[in-house]
Design a protein around this motif. Structure first.
Motif, PDB file in Angstrom:
ATOM      1  N   GLY A 338       0.867  -1.187  -0.046  1.00 44.42           N
ATOM      2  CA  GLY A 338      -0.014   0.140   0.000  1.00 44.42           C
ATOM      3  C   GLY A 338       0.873   1.388  -0.081  1.00 44.42           C
ATOM      4  N   ILE A 339       0.223   2.404  -0.247  1.00 43.95           N
ATOM      5  CA  ILE A 339       0.852   3.695  -0.478  1.00 43.95           C
ATOM      6  C   ILE A 339       0.644   4.454   0.859  1.00 43.95           C
ATOM      7  N   PRO A 340       1.547   5.128   1.703  1.00 48.71           N
ATOM      8  CA  PRO A 340       1.060   5.723   2.943  1.00 48.71           C
ATOM      9  C   PRO A 340       0.531   7.251   2.411  1.00 48.71           C
ATOM     10  N   GLU A 341      -0.434   7.545   3.324  1.00 48.37           N
ATOM     11  CA  GLU A 341      -1.110   8.651   2.970  1.00 48.37           C
ATOM     12  C   GLU A 341      -0.455   9.886   2.677  1.00 48.37           C
ATOM     13  N   GLU A 342       0.589   9.988   3.680  1.00 52.25           N
ATOM     14  CA  GLU A 342       1.487  11.293   3.487  1.00 52.25           C
ATOM     15  C   GLU A 342       2.241  11.446   2.326  1.00 52.25           C
ATOM     16  N   ILE A 343       2.328  10.269   1.399  1.00 53.61           N
ATOM     17  CA  ILE A 343       3.151  10.316   0.355  1.00 53.61           C
ATOM     18  C   ILE A 343       2.133  10.292  -1.114  1.00 53.61           C
ATOM     19  N   ILE A 344       1.057   9.887  -1.007  1.00 54.74           N
ATOM     20  CA  ILE A 344       0.126   9.509  -2.128  1.00 54.74           C
ATOM     21  C   ILE A 344       0.036  10.798  -3.064  1.00 54.74           C
ATOM     22  N   PHE A 387      -2.609  -3.443   2.641  1.00 55.63           N
ATOM     23  CA  PHE A 387      -3.575  -4.415   2.088  1.00 55.63           C
ATOM     24  C   PHE A 387      -3.480  -4.234   0.639  1.00 55.63           C
ATOM     25  N   GLY A 388      -2.744  -3.271  -0.024  1.00 59.54           N
ATOM     26  CA  GLY A 388      -2.455  -3.018  -1.379  1.00 59.54           C
ATOM     27  C   GLY A 388      -3.038  -1.762  -2.155  1.00 59.54           C
ATOM     28  N   THR A 389      -2.812  -1.892  -3.414  1.00 57.41           N
ATOM     29  CA  THR A 389      -2.881  -0.381  -4.102  1.00 57.41           C
ATOM     30  C   THR A 389      -3.744  -0.765  -5.544  1.00 57.41           C
TER      31      THR A 389
END
Ligand SMILES: Nc1ncnc2c1ncn2[C@@H]1O[C@H](COP(=O)(O)OP(=O)(O)O)[C@@H](O)[C@H]1O
Ligand SMILES: [Mg+2]
Length: 399
Positions: A338-344, A387-389
């Motif tokens: 998954g991609i952390p919210e702070e770098i999305i 969980f994934g992207t």
């Protein structure tokens, strides 16, 4: 002459004599207190002033004696009549005989007709003024309501415009960044390619001619691997810096996906990644197969990196409609970190990478976004940490 009991309706006559005659001195209109037998018991100052009689002269006089046009009966409790004044003049009046609350006496009220008419006129004027004001307030209320609605609507419109402006601004920054980087990359590619080819050629030759056990053999290999990595970056940069628009023609995105998978399948299997392909029939799109294939390869490579211990890669295509437009949605989904919210918000930035040096160039997504925009499309991300992207590439169908 005394008034007989039958001359007035029963209701007007008190059956018992009350103890105290009510005080009427404070009443401004001409009034008289009427007691048993309909005789006057008390008058106020306005009454004596109007009639010219003093109270003692009136005491005991039945009120109806003063009313020249009085006719007995139920309707006699109020009416219009001429009132006999002391000086022999008749005064036109409106009168009423009514019970006094909390008392057995009755009150006889007279209003000179001129005054009554004046009062009536004033009343009707006041009433029309009131109605006018009511109408004005109603109009005002409607106006305020309309203004509030208008204000709400313009606020929504303003918010929409602001959102569009912000989006345009972001796109503008992105595209100017891309243009600047594109120019820079083009000159870098030109400068680097030549010496890189020389290094690669030389190391290749040296590796072939040096003994594997020789002191420098492993060092030459390291130089060769580094040069190979640099070539990879240069290849990326070359696509990135290509400024001319690619040729677009009608194509089936499903076949682009299948072609890309031909190249990627073995690679994915070797990383313990299971591929689930869920392709639906989709309309044709105006596109460039090589460029779109590159988007798919970039997205799949990122998915692979996000699943270092293997996982499931799902690729699907859907035919969709939005705002009357037909769209093709290609999804590339992984079950990775998954991609952390702070770098999305930064993943599309050129050279943004979270990968180790040598592994990531940080160009894959910015190149992919550039290509998708060339196709008048967009890329959306859905990601849950751990969980994934899912990357959604949305491109307009050929109409
Ligand atoms: N499927 C994915 N799962 C998790 N993170 C991702 C995924 N795709 C992209 N990213 C993040 O976005 C960054 C930028 O991606 P990209 O532009 O392809 O550059 P690179 O892969 O070279 O790092 C990656 O470094 C990674 O942090
Ligand atoms: Mg990448």
């Amino acid at each position: 002459m005394r008034l007989t009991r039958t001359s007035l309706p029963d209701a007007q006559i008190s059956k018992t004599r009350p103890l105290a005659i009510p005080d009427i001195s404070m009443i401004g209109a001409p009034v008289a207190v009427v007691g048993d037998g309909a005789g006057i018991c008390r008058v106020n100052r306005a009454f004596t002033e109007l009639t010219g009689f003093f109270e003692p002269e009136l005491k005991g006089t039945p009120v109806v004696f003063m009313l020249k046009d009085f006719k007995p009966g139920k309707s006699a409790l109020r009416g219009k009549s001429a009132l006999a004044a002391k000086n022999g003049h008749d005064i036109p009046v409106s009168y009423s005989i009514s019970s006094m609350p909390g008392s057995l006496f009755q009150v006889f009220t007279i209003i000179p007709r001129v005054e009554a008419e004046k009062l009536l006129k004033e009343l009707s004027e006041k009433q029309s003024e009131l109605e006018r004001r009511e109408r004005y307030i109603e109009c005002f209320r409607e106006g305020v309501l309309k203004m509030t609605n208008d204000l709400d609507r313009s606020e929504t419109e303003l918010k929409g415009a602001l959102r569009n402006l912000q989006e345009t601004q972001v796109q503008l920054i992105q595209s100017s960044k891309m243009t600047a980087l594109g120019e820079l990359s083009a000159s870098l590619v030109h400068e680097i390619s030549q010496p890189l080819t020389v290094i690669r050629g030389l190391t290749h030759g040296m590796l072939r001619t040096t003994d594997e056990n020789a002191e420098y053999h492993s060092k030459i290999r390291i130089i060769g691997d580094a040069a190979a990595r640099m070539e990879k970056i240069v290849k990326h940069l070359r696509t990135f810096s290509r400024s001319e628009a690619p040729a677009l023609y009608p194509l089936d995105i499903n076949s682009v996906v299948k072609d890309a998978l031909l190249i990627l399948n073995d690679h994915l299997l070797s990383h313990s990644i299971e591929t689930v392909l869920d392709l639906s029939p989709v309309p044709l799109a105006l596109g460039n197969p090589n460029r779109l294939e590159q988007v798919i390869i970039n997205l799949v490579t990122n998915a692979r990196d996000a699943m270092p211990n293997g996982g499931v890669l799902t690729m699907s295509t859907r035919d969709e409609a939005m705002d009357g437009r037909r769209l093709i949605r290609l999804m590339v989904k992984d079950s990775g970190i998954g991609i952390p919210e702070e770098i999305i918000d930064r993943v599309f930035d050129p050279f943004f990478t979270t990968k180790d040096t040598g592994k990531g160039t940080g160009l894959g997504l910015s190149i992919s976004l550039g290509i998708v925009r060339e196709h008048k499309g967009e890329i959306k991300i859905e990601s849950t940490r751990g969980f994934g992207t899912a990357f959604h590439v949305i491109i307009p169908a050929l109409s």
